[in-house]
Design an enzyme around this catalytic site. Sequence first.
Site: not given
Length: 452
Positions: A15, A424
């Site tokens: 089930r 950066r």
Amino acid sequence: MSIAVVILAAGQGTRMKSDLPKVLHGLAGAPLLAHVMATAQEIESERLVVVTGHGAEAVEAEAATRDEEARFVRQEEQLGTGHAVLQAAPELADFSGDVAILYGDTPLIRPETLEAMQKAREEGASVVVLGFETACPTGYGRLIRDEDGSLLKIVEEKDATPAEREVSLCNSGVILADSALLFELLSEVRNDNAKGEYYLTDVIGLARGRGLTAGIITCPESETLGVNSRTDLAAAEAAFQARARSEAMENGVTLSDPATTWFALDTVIGRDVQIGPSVFFGPGVTVESGATILAFCHLEGCHVSRGARVGPYARLRPGAELAEDTHIGNFVEIKNAIVDEGAKVNHLSYIGDAHVGTATNIGAGTITCNYDGVFKHHTEIGARVFVGSNSALIAPVTIGNDAMIAAGSIITESVPEGALAVARSRQATKPGLGRRLMDKLRAAKKKKQEAV
Ligand code: UD1
Ligand code: CA
């Protein structure tokens, strides 16, 4: 009295409509079977035998990861619960003591309940059955008692007379008996019944036939909940969570919205931990006393130390180790990383395969770039480091103690102790150019509109 546990886990679980064996379906972050194995461990079972059948290989592999001493026997054909238990006989031939029979699909039986059964055994009952009262006894075996209230036999629904079907005291399936006696009785069980199966429950009548006594211990119906369908699984989850929530609160944990706190089978939370709404604990989490987990956090395989503050909206993945007084803030993910005492990762960061030193501050949006597409690499960040916002640390890389990383840096090389790294492009500023450019664009837009 020493105790062994036999877990029946051979059934198919039709089930569930699943390719996964039923007892491997998850409840509170662990397979159903693991819950039953944990119960066996809590009552200090000296030997554990798991009876497997459907999906035996998968079931055995999973069970072995949870208890390396677990023994396995296969029931090739499912001929009934009595037949299933009988398969365990060779593994218990040299065991003297009691045997408790548990079902792999019935995960909520409390250790205290089994201890009450052990007590009943010590007080003289040869066989003890765990029963429960229910308003809907359909499908269960009924506990039939004699005038003085002692257990005479168990009758399966299909074999019961109309009068027996009226009985609301049912069999949970859990049985405790002396090992040698149990297997002796089981060898006498026949399958001449409505289902043509060898019923474990027949041992009660057989014991009484020998003049032995059978006792009953009862528990609330909720404990005996067996999982046969996905609906049952959800009901078991709800019952587990309800129990875990009240236990946590009884142990001194504050849950601001208990209904939205989700625990795993193995979650460990110390006293005076504060847990906000909607917090999910996956498997393998420990939280020390006095830590705070704010709303909407997801934790799994991690450790949170005393005084740490996590969330709101934080994700701690396996291997996250937060030392005392650390702060992990919103939209931060930590994976396989140690964060030392007093360090802070407060906003929008990913820290994976890393070590963050004491009192270091990781700025908003910092990412440890740990994966090159094939391999994972480590990022080592020292103590008292300041990592500026929106930095990417490309692993493998080491940042020394007391170093600073300028915001927006892409760090590809290690930074020595005390250094400032700026990685950066330099800013170019053109006086007046912004306004001139904007005016030009606005003029172009106006011309276009007039043309229409
Ligand atoms: C069984 C009991 C019943 C009880 C009910 C509680 C018997 C005969 N009946 O009935 O009294 O009220 O449980 O839920 O014991 N299993 C095996 N091999 C088998 C048969 C079963 O491993 O050959 C396992 C199943 O996987 C399951 C458990 O034993 O985990 C119970 O089996 P199930 O068929 O569900 O028993 P019920 O008919 O519900
Ligand atoms: Ca059943």
